[in-house]
Write a protein that holds these residues in place. Structure first.
Motif, PDB file in Angstrom:
ATOM      1  N   ILE A 102      -5.830  11.233  70.157  1.00 20.18           N
ATOM      2  CA  ILE A 102      -4.647  10.933  69.324  1.00 20.18           C
ATOM      3  C   ILE A 102      -3.397  10.847  70.188  1.00 20.18           C
ATOM      4  CG2 ILE A 102      -5.700  11.990  67.276  1.00 20.18           C
ATOM      5  CD1 ILE A 102      -3.673  14.334  67.685  1.00 20.18           C
ATOM      6  N   GLN A 103      -3.588  10.829  71.503  1.00 18.36           N
ATOM      7  CA  GLN A 103      -2.502  10.553  72.438  1.00 18.36           C
ATOM      8  C   GLN A 103      -1.380  11.583  72.400  1.00 18.36           C
ATOM      9  OE1 GLN A 103      -1.990   7.134  74.361  1.00 18.36           O
ATOM     10  NE2 GLN A 103      -4.186   7.506  74.326  1.00 18.36           N
ATOM     11  N   VAL A 104      -1.747  12.840  72.444  1.00 20.53           N
ATOM     12  CA  VAL A 104      -0.713  13.862  72.680  1.00 20.53           C
ATOM     13  C   VAL A 104      -0.484  13.853  74.186  1.00 20.53           C
ATOM     14  CG1 VAL A 104      -0.063  16.278  72.401  1.00 20.53           C
ATOM     15  CG2 VAL A 104      -1.513  15.172  70.713  1.00 20.53           C
ATOM     16  N   LEU A 105       0.165  12.764  74.614  1.00 24.71           N
ATOM     17  CA  LEU A 105       0.273  12.468  76.037  1.00 24.71           C
ATOM     18  C   LEU A 105       1.684  11.977  76.332  1.00 24.71           C
ATOM     19  CD1 LEU A 105      -3.062  10.487  76.486  1.00 24.71           C
ATOM     20  CD2 LEU A 105      -2.559  12.749  77.415  1.00 24.71           C
ATOM     21  N   PRO A 106       2.152  12.188  77.533  1.00 26.38           N
ATOM     22  CA  PRO A 106       3.506  11.755  77.883  1.00 26.38           C
ATOM     23  C   PRO A 106       3.643  10.234  77.827  1.00 26.38           C
ATOM     24  CG  PRO A 106       2.317  12.537  79.818  1.00 26.38           C
ATOM     25  CD  PRO A 106       1.487  12.891  78.644  1.00 26.38           C
ATOM     26  N   SER A 107       4.848   9.785  77.532  1.00 24.55           N
ATOM     27  CA  SER A 107       5.065   8.350  77.428  1.00 24.55           C
ATOM     28  C   SER A 107       5.168   7.729  78.820  1.00 24.55           C
ATOM     29  CB  SER A 107       6.350   8.072  76.648  1.00 24.55           C
ATOM     30  OG  SER A 107       7.438   8.660  77.345  1.00 24.55           O
ATOM     31  N   HIS A 108       5.340   8.558  79.810  1.00 28.61           N
ATOM     32  CA  HIS A 108       5.547   8.028  81.154  1.00 28.61           C
ATOM     33  C   HIS A 108       5.035   9.054  82.141  1.00 28.61           C
ATOM     34  CE1 HIS A 108       7.578   6.683  84.787  1.00 28.61           C
ATOM     35  NE2 HIS A 108       7.657   5.498  84.190  1.00 28.61           N
ATOM     36  N   GLU A 109       4.601   8.597  83.276  1.00 23.07           N
ATOM     37  CA  GLU A 109       4.035   9.530  84.246  1.00 23.07           C
ATOM     38  C   GLU A 109       5.038  10.564  84.743  1.00 23.07           C
ATOM     39  OE1 GLU A 109       4.071   7.138  88.424  1.00 23.07           O
ATOM     40  OE2 GLU A 109       2.690   6.397  86.907  1.00 23.07           O
ATOM     41  N   ARG A 110       6.346  10.311  84.493  1.00 22.11           N
ATOM     42  CA  ARG A 110       7.359  11.292  84.896  1.00 22.11           C
ATOM     43  C   ARG A 110       7.379  12.509  83.971  1.00 22.11           C
ATOM     44  NH1 ARG A 110      10.717   6.776  84.777  1.00 22.11           N
ATOM     45  NH2 ARG A 110      11.780   7.672  82.982  1.00 22.11           N
ATOM     46  N   TYR A 111       6.659  12.399  82.830  1.00 19.08           N
ATOM     47  CA  TYR A 111       6.823  13.405  81.779  1.00 19.08           C
ATOM     48  C   TYR A 111       5.581  14.275  81.528  1.00 19.08           C
ATOM     49  CZ  TYR A 111      11.014  10.781  80.555  1.00 19.08           C
ATOM     50  OH  TYR A 111      12.228  10.177  80.578  1.00 19.08           O
ATOM     51  N   GLY A 112       4.701  14.349  82.488  1.00 17.01           N
ATOM     52  CA  GLY A 112       3.493  15.155  82.304  1.00 17.01           C
ATOM     53  C   GLY A 112       3.775  16.646  82.406  1.00 17.01           C
ATOM     54  N   TYR A 113       2.750  17.422  82.182  1.00 20.60           N
ATOM     55  CA  TYR A 113       2.887  18.891  82.191  1.00 20.60           C
ATOM     56  C   TYR A 113       3.533  19.386  83.480  1.00 20.60           C
ATOM     57  CZ  TYR A 113       1.422  23.814  82.479  1.00 20.60           C
ATOM     58  OH  TYR A 113       1.404  25.177  82.632  1.00 20.60           O
ATOM     59  N   ALA A 114       3.028  18.939  84.611  1.00 17.24           N
ATOM     60  CA  ALA A 114       3.539  19.446  85.885  1.00 17.24           C
ATOM     61  C   ALA A 114       5.000  19.057  86.074  1.00 17.24           C
ATOM     62  CB  ALA A 114       2.691  18.910  87.035  1.00 17.24           C
ATOM     63  N   GLU A 115       5.359  17.836  85.651  1.00 18.38           N
ATOM     64  CA  GLU A 115       6.744  17.385  85.808  1.00 18.38           C
ATOM     65  C   GLU A 115       7.675  18.187  84.909  1.00 18.38           C
ATOM     66  OE1 GLU A 115       4.097  15.465  85.637  1.00 18.38           O
ATOM     67  OE2 GLU A 115       4.229  14.865  87.743  1.00 18.38           O
ATOM     68  N   ILE A 116       7.189  18.456  83.681  1.00 20.94           N
ATOM     69  CA  ILE A 116       8.009  19.249  82.761  1.00 20.94           C
ATOM     70  C   ILE A 116       8.272  20.615  83.386  1.00 20.94           C
ATOM     71  CG2 ILE A 116       8.065  20.364  80.502  1.00 20.94           C
ATOM     72  CD1 ILE A 116       6.293  17.987  79.483  1.00 20.94           C
ATOM     73  N   MET A 117       7.221  21.185  83.977  1.00 18.40           N
ATOM     74  CA  MET A 117       7.371  22.513  84.576  1.00 18.40           C
ATOM     75  C   MET A 117       8.249  22.459  85.821  1.00 18.40           C
ATOM     76  SD  MET A 117       6.020  24.290  82.481  1.00 18.40           S
ATOM     77  CE  MET A 117       5.284  23.608  80.997  1.00 18.40           C
ATOM     78  N   GLN A 118       8.340  21.260  86.392  1.00 18.42           N
ATOM     79  CA  GLN A 118       9.188  21.151  87.580  1.00 18.42           C
ATOM     80  C   GLN A 118      10.609  20.729  87.230  1.00 18.42           C
ATOM     81  OE1 GLN A 118       6.509  18.697  89.724  1.00 18.42           O
ATOM     82  NE2 GLN A 118       5.457  20.442  90.664  1.00 18.42           N
ATOM     83  N   GLY A 119      10.929  20.717  85.928  1.00 20.56           N
ATOM     84  CA  GLY A 119      12.326  20.544  85.562  1.00 20.56           C
ATOM     85  C   GLY A 119      12.697  19.202  84.984  1.00 20.56           C
ATOM     86  N   SER A 120      11.763  18.451  84.424  1.00 21.95           N
ATOM     87  CA  SER A 120      12.109  17.134  83.895  1.00 21.95           C
ATOM     88  C   SER A 120      12.813  17.226  82.536  1.00 21.95           C
ATOM     89  CB  SER A 120      10.848  16.281  83.766  1.00 21.95           C
ATOM     90  OG  SER A 120      10.013  16.813  82.755  1.00 21.95           O
ATOM     91  N   ALA A 121      12.797  18.424  81.901  1.00 20.50           N
ATOM     92  CA  ALA A 121      13.383  18.531  80.563  1.00 20.50           C
ATOM     93  C   ALA A 121      14.480  19.590  80.543  1.00 20.50           C
ATOM     94  CB  ALA A 121      12.296  18.898  79.562  1.00 20.50           C
ATOM     95  N   LYS A 122      15.284  19.547  79.466  1.00 21.38           N
ATOM     96  CA  LYS A 122      16.316  20.579  79.310  1.00 21.38           C
ATOM     97  C   LYS A 122      15.896  21.628  78.295  1.00 21.38           C
ATOM     98  CE  LYS A 122      20.359  18.040  80.799  1.00 21.38           C
ATOM     99  NZ  LYS A 122      21.599  17.358  80.389  1.00 21.38           N
ATOM    100  N   ALA A 123      14.980  21.211  77.420  1.00 19.10           N
ATOM    101  CA  ALA A 123      14.466  22.175  76.432  1.00 19.10           C
ATOM    102  C   ALA A 123      12.955  22.038  76.378  1.00 19.10           C
ATOM    103  CB  ALA A 123      15.052  21.883  75.053  1.00 19.10           C
ATOM    104  N   LEU A 124      12.285  23.162  76.156  1.00 16.31           N
ATOM    105  CA  LEU A 124      10.813  23.117  76.123  1.00 16.31           C
ATOM    106  C   LEU A 124      10.296  23.953  74.963  1.00 16.31           C
ATOM    107  CD1 LEU A 124       7.964  22.605  77.291  1.00 16.31           C
ATOM    108  CD2 LEU A 124       8.343  24.550  78.826  1.00 16.31           C
TER     109      LEU A 124
END
Lengths: 806, 439
Positions: free
Chosen positions: A545-567
């Motif tokens: 069902i595509q619970v997946l990032p829209s772009h390769e910049r937004y995967g789990y590891a990237e989020i953990m490395q600071g790609s977002a402001k809220a989690l």
């Protein structure tokens, strides 16, 4: 074949046992030793009936007919026959209610009971005991045995998980046969003989991943589950049938709960998936849900402290913060065992927040959805299986279904009364067709004991192996690492020529997209179906069902490395990684949906109490692509809620509620995607395999390491909960760091020594396990949910000894 | 068997037991000097295997282990040769109380058995033979062990036996002291290293025997009889005995007989002839005799039964079994309840524990009931209970071991009910005398 049971004529397939004929006719006969999916042995002698067959003329071979009635004359066997070991024959007549049959059955109940203690009032099996039921139905009600009963050990601990009451044992041999016939681990047998016969283990104890099943099989209260011992009576338990979220098989289980606590898990029949068996992690790994340490209310940060608050209050707080964010600044991460409903809720929330930063974890680079999917029943009747990886630890049920195939007995046809009670094709100690199974892995895996060919290859060479095998399949010259040319050619030939070839691979191959593509190409080249072992219960569904990032910049590891402001993160603990913890501290909003407090909740602005997999209602998709129902047991978990409720609360607080609630949106979405009504699923699930996603937007830029000195390996145990599962912990011990004795000597390590180690940023503690079957130089580390399977470079200098072994 | 004074019926030529008790009869030299291995040579070099099977079939030889199944017919059940390993197994686990006929062959004439195994192996095209010998037969084991080595060194075993194209070798396996290993499928389990539990039949050994391969299991004297049948022909064998039961058999007499021992006799001889002519009569009054080892129902020591001819069919019709031919005489002043308590104790101890009626009935309940009676604690109703429990066990167990216990119990009640009634009523046995072994 025509048979007559108690006057009722039936047409049954040749090879049917007389006991199944009796049940097919709607009659009943007692039995203790026969059991579904196991060999009939005829040892309890309970299922006796008067049996006859038409008399044949010796000269002509024709039936001798009665001159008056014209019916065939019946030759009655001189003694009552055990129906479980008698195959039906044309014209057979079976009488279970004849006077002599009833007398024989009564006599046998009496003898079965003479040495059985009358301690039903304190027996955990009381009220759900086959012997109790059968004694009521078929017994005389009174015993003529006036002597002392046999006295034997009443509390013999077979393991930390199972206790044996030797007085209660009625010697049906189900448990002994189970170990030999089903997992092939011969760990139990009878000792002594005659009236002194008792059950005992081999010296090593119960070394098997499936020991708990014997507590289900036992027709009396001899073998009992220690996690539930004396916790309640059978008639007090609420029984909730559900699908396990322990691994990707979605095995059917029954949750027995009482006064808001989950007290026991038993296996439930699913003829398509787990049959009647579950592994020990699925059965015994539940105790954490009753832990007093659970987070029971929402918590909100007030200065340095987290304080209790209401869902309403925290939702508003979260909404306030989220409303201030721009597009693409919020991130949502679910754990890979979340339900489809939770997945859709996360997607809807992400849509409202206008962010593509959404992912599930653990997840690897390649798809877990096979191109040409095999079902588990396909696997059980396969004639050529190639496994690359560690099936037994990943999804133990797949291990069992492979062993079904080795017996060469296809899944049985069902009767109206269900699975055949005595499948005469099954025998004790069947000769296994090992030659159909080839197992390859980077280290010695359990399944190799059962394989015709076993190969240990250098970690991370899956791609090379599949490519070389594909070349051979295409008639080109090639050599395969760890296999001789003859072996490789024999493997390819066997897969090519098989009617039902299956290739099974797991996270080791999925860690590199190229390896996964090579695996798929090889399967195509030899015309094999595939089974892919996802790391968690709904890995398949959440990808589908595509619970997946829209772009390769937004995967789990990237989020953990600071790609977002809220989690907003559910049931994962990324802050156990010190580097991620630093990044998480920088967030403007960290919402943690969790069962227990951990490093990540310590950093959170808001902590929300999460439901365990036994408290949720929803749908998952197992590794076959089978949609299965997940049902909630009445467990007291305070204000814990699933992610769907969490998402709905935030959406409501944001004032973005649509016309339909999230539940009906999910219901519609499932119907659209899978073509089934998720509210009316078949009890055994609906098999709706999909095609793999064509265009993988989530092609992540994490470097999959090609070299490394340690391998994250799958583990059957859920290590995130193991310290709150006291029985399982006592039996299985803490997480193991496994290495060759050369490495152990080089680092001055001893067996069972407790050490700590920095595993790619996560400080973990292990008990050292020295095994020379592990290649020298490679350390094996069991996976955590935050750490997907694969090779990594370990800083061995971080190794610290914590404690000398006792 | 302290005083064997006669080994055969003097009216007939003795065959199998010819050299029993002769010095050095167990040595290869001796055996060769007396025509040893000539029959195997004849079989392997001049006969087809099917000829041997047919000859044995024609001889009418019935299995001497007790069940009396024709050996040639059993051999003909072997599936066609298909390249799989095949086994011939010799059941030398002679454990039936009252039986000693195999022991003398094993101890005094082991080469005769080896020759029989070669012929049997050739007949069913089995290249491996197993001799499963009772663990307590120490002398038999050592002599057979040495004999096999002698035979192997001389080329009677191994590749191209007797310069034929047939390979054959023997495995000698000692039992560990379980009566149930005399049951062929339990024997095979024990040989394979498993618990000695009987297996489910079908499949019969011919389809799936040792390690799942085609197998035939035969008794020591059945196999050894094969040597003489091939040597002298089926017609010679049939010239002895009757239509129903051909050839010779070995009866073993124990109890108060003048000349206790093993006798080679033609089938069809009467029990009177055996007991009074061969064994020289009785030393004290006798009230019953068991015709074929402890598992066979006893007969009262009356003319009606003494005049029965020793034939499988006749004995069965009279309500007992030929068994192994182990005749046990029961003295007049031996309490039958005490005697049966001894028999029951034996079967209780030997029950393998696999099935309910044997484990709970034979191994648990019956010995307790007998102990109660012998202790003088019997009450009215106990005899009826014993009868009913026996009824509930008989014919319901997995293998014949439970029946082997129940049939003598039922026969003792049938013929000596008054002794049971006496012990219940008076709290003590009709006969005060204890057995010698009890004193």
């Amino acid at each position: 074949m025509k048979v007559k049971v108690n006057g009722i004529e039936l047409e049954l397939a040749p090879g049917t046992s007389a006991i199944d004929a009796v049940f097919a006719a709607g009659s009943d006969v007692p039995y203790f030793c026969s059991h579904e999916y196991m060999s009939p042995v005829g040892s309890c002698r309970m299922c006796l009936a008067k049996i006859g067959a038409p008399r044949k003329d010796r000269a002509t071979g024709n039936w001798v007919l009665d001159e008056e009635t014209g019916e065939p004359q019946i030759f009655w066997f001189p003694n009552p026959m055990a129906t479980c070991t008698t195959a039906i024959m044309e014209g057979m007549v079976i009488e279970t209610e004849a006077e002599e049959a009833v007398k024989a059955q009564r006599g046998m109940v009496e003898m079965t009971l003479i040495n059985h203690p009358l301690d039903c009032p304190i027996c955990d099996k009381g009220g759900a005991c086959e012997l109790q039921d059968r004694a009521y139905e078929y017994g005389e009600g009174i015993s003529r045995f006036e002597f002392d009963k046999r006295h034997q050990e009443k509390h013999h601990q077979l393991s930390e998980l199972i206790t044996l009451d030797r007085e209660r044992c009625i010697h049906c041999k189900r448990c002994i046969r189970f170990f030999e016939e089903v997992p092939g681990d011969e760990v139990l047998d009878f000792i002594e003989r005659g009236g002194h016969t008792y059950i005992a283990t081999v010296e090593e104890g119960l070394e098997s991943n499936f020991t708990g099943n014997i507590t289900d099989l036992c027709p009396v209260g001899a073998l009992l589950d220690r996690t539930s011992r004396f916790k309640g009576r059978n008639w007090e338990y609420e029984h909730t049938i559900t699908s396990s979220l322990d691994d990707a098989s979605g095995s059917a289980i029954v949750l027995d709960s009482r006064t808001g606590r989950l007290e026991r898990i038993k296996a439930e029949l699913n003829t398509q998936v787990n049959k009647l068996w579950i592994d020990d992690s699925t059965r015994f790994g539940y105790e954490y849900v009753n832990s007093s340490e659970r987070i029971k209310t929402p918590l909100i940060r007030k200065g340095d402290n987290l304080e209790a608050a209401s869902w309403q209050e925290v939702s508003e707080f979260i909404a306030d913060k989220l409303a201030k964010l721009a597009q693409k600044e919020a991130a949502i991460v679910l754990r890979a065992d979340s339900t489809l409903e939770e997945g859709y809720a996360a997607k809807n929330l992400a849509k409202i927040l206008e962010t593509g930063q959404i992912d599930h974890y653990p997840r690897q680079l390649a798809s877990v959805i096979p191109n040409n999917s095999a079902s588990l029943n396909d696997l059980a009747s396969s004639d050529a299986i190639f496994v690359i990886g560690d099936v037994s630890q990943n999804v133990p049920i797949v291990d069992l279904r492979i062993k079904d195939a080795l017996k060469g007995v296809a899944p049985p046809e069902m009767f109206e009364h269900g699975v055949p009670i005595a499948d005469l094709r099954l025998k004790e100690r069947m000769i296994r067709k090992k030659e159909i199974l080839t197992v390859a892995a980077p280290y010695n895996v359990d399944l190799m004991r059962h394989a015709g060919q076993a190969h240990i290859y250098e970690a991370n060479s899956e791609e090379a192996i599949f490519k070389a095998l594909t070349k051979i399949a295409n008639g080109e010259d090639s050599s395969v690492a760890a296999m001789s040319n003859e072996q490789a050619e024999a493997l390819v030939k066997r897969l090519n020529e098989a009617n039902n070839a299956i290739i099974i691979y797991d996270g080791f191959s999925l860690a590199s997209p190229a390896a996964a593509i090579a695996a798929r190409n090889f399967a195509n080249a030899v015309g094999a179906k595939e089974i892919i072992l996802g790391q968690m219960a709904n890995s398949y569904g959440l990808e589908a069902i595509q619970v997946l990032p829209s772009h390769e910049r937004y995967g789990y590891a990237e989020i953990m490395q600071g790609s977002a402001k809220a989690l907003i993160i559910s049931e994962l603990n990324p802050a156990n990684n010190s580097q991620y913890a630093q990044n998480l501290k920088e967030l403007e909003l960290l919402v943690v949906h969790s069962i227990f407090e951990n490093e990540t909740t310590a950093l959170a602005d808001v902590v929300l109490p999460a439901k365990s997999g036994y408290e949720k209602q929803g749908t998952i998709v197992n590794l076959e692509g089978r949609l299965l129902e997940v049902n909630a047991a009445p467990i007291d978990a305070g204000q814990a809620q699933d992610f769907e409720f969490l998402a709905a609360s935030i959406i409501a607080a944001l004032g973005k509620e649509g016309k339909e609630d999230l539940a009906s949106l999910a219901h519609k979405a499932i119907r659209k995607q899978f073509g089934v009504d998720s509210k009316k699923l078949d009890p055994e699930g609906d098999l709706k395999p999909l095609k793999p996603r064509a265009n993988n937007k989530a092609k992540l830029h994490i470097q999959s390491t090609n070299i490394g000195n340690a391998l994250i390996v799958p583990t059957m145990l859920r290590l995130e909960y193991i310290d709150k599962n006291p029985h399982l912990l006592a039996e299985r011990g803490a997480a193991k760091l496994t290495m060759n004795s050369i490495d152990a000597d080089a680092n001055g390590l001893k067996n069972a020594e407790i050490v700590s180690l920095d595993v790619a940023g996560i400080k973990r503690s292990f008990s050292v396990q020295i095994k020379d079957s592990v290649p020298a130089g490679l350390w094996l580390i069991p996976a955590l949910p935050e750490q997907a399977i694969g090779l990594l470079e370990l800083d061995r200098a971080s190794l610290k000894k914590e404690l000398e072994p006792a | 068997m302290d005083n064997i004074t006669s080994r055969h019926d003097p009216r007939f030529e003795v065959t199998m037991y010819k050299y029993m008790g002769v010095e050095n009869s167990h040595k290869l030299d001796f055996y060769e000097q007396h025509g040893g291995y000539q029959t195997a040579k004849k079989a392997l070099t001049t006969m087809q295997s099917v000829d041997i099977v047919n000859e044995v079939k024609a001889s009418g030889l019935r299995g001497r282990g007790g069940a009396g199944f024709p050996m040639g017919v059993k051999w003909s059940f072997m599936p066609p040769v298909d390249g799989r390993q095949r086994f011939i197994v010799c059941n030398a686990d002679e454990s039936e109380p009252g039986s000693t006929k195999d022991r003398f062959v094993l101890e005094d004439d082991p080469h005769q058995l080896i020759e029989g195994m070669i012929i049997a192996g050739y007949a069913i095209q089995a290249t491996l033979g197993v001799i499963y010998i009772r663990g307590e037969y120490h002398l038999g084991y050592t002599r057979l062990y040495d004999a096999i080595n002698e035979a192997r060194a001389k080329g009677y075993l191994g590749k191209n036996v007797l310069a034929s194209n047939f390979d054959f070798d023997l495995i000698l396996h000692r039992g560990a002291g379980a009566y149930i290993c005399g049951e062929e499928s339990a024997l095979m389990n024990s040989f394979e290293g498993y618990r000695a539990n009987p297996r489910l039949k079908p499949p019969f050994p011919a389809q799936a025997g040792v390690y799942g391969f085609p197998t035939s299991v035969n008794n020591v004297t059945s196999i050894a009889s094969g040597v003489h049948i091939i040597a002298k022909g089926a017609d010679w064998f049939k010239s002895m005995g009757t239509q129903d039961s051909s050839g010779f058999h070995h009866v073993q007499i124990s109890g108060p007989a003048v000349r206790r021992g093993v006798y080679e006799v033609p089938m069809g001889i009467t029990y009177r002839e055996i007991i009074f002519d061969l064994a020289g009569g009785v030393t004290e009054p006798v009230k019953a005799f068991i015709p074929g080892g402890s598992s066979c129902p006893m007969f009262p020591f009356t003319d009606e039964y003494l005049d029965l001819t020793m034939e499988y069919g006749v004995v069965a019709k009279a309500g007992s079994m030929m068994g192994t031919g182990g005749i046990i005489l029961i003295p007049e002043d031996k309490c039958i309840v005490d005697a049966l308590a001894n028999v029951v104790h034996f079967y209780a101890h030997e029950s393998c524990g696999k099935c309910t009626p044997c484990r709970e009935g034979v191994s648990t309940w019956l010995p307790k009931m007998y102990a109660k009676l012998l202790a003088g604690l019997g009450e009215s109703g106990d005899l009826e209970l014993l009868e009913d429990v026996s009824h509930n066990i008989r014919g319901r167990s997995f293998c014949p071991l439970a029946d082997a216990c129940i049939m003598p119990v039922q026969a003792s009640i049938k013929h000596f009910r008054h002794e049971y009634e006496y012990i219940i009523e008076h709290g003590k046995s009709m006969y005060a005398k204890k057995s010698r072994w009890q004193e």
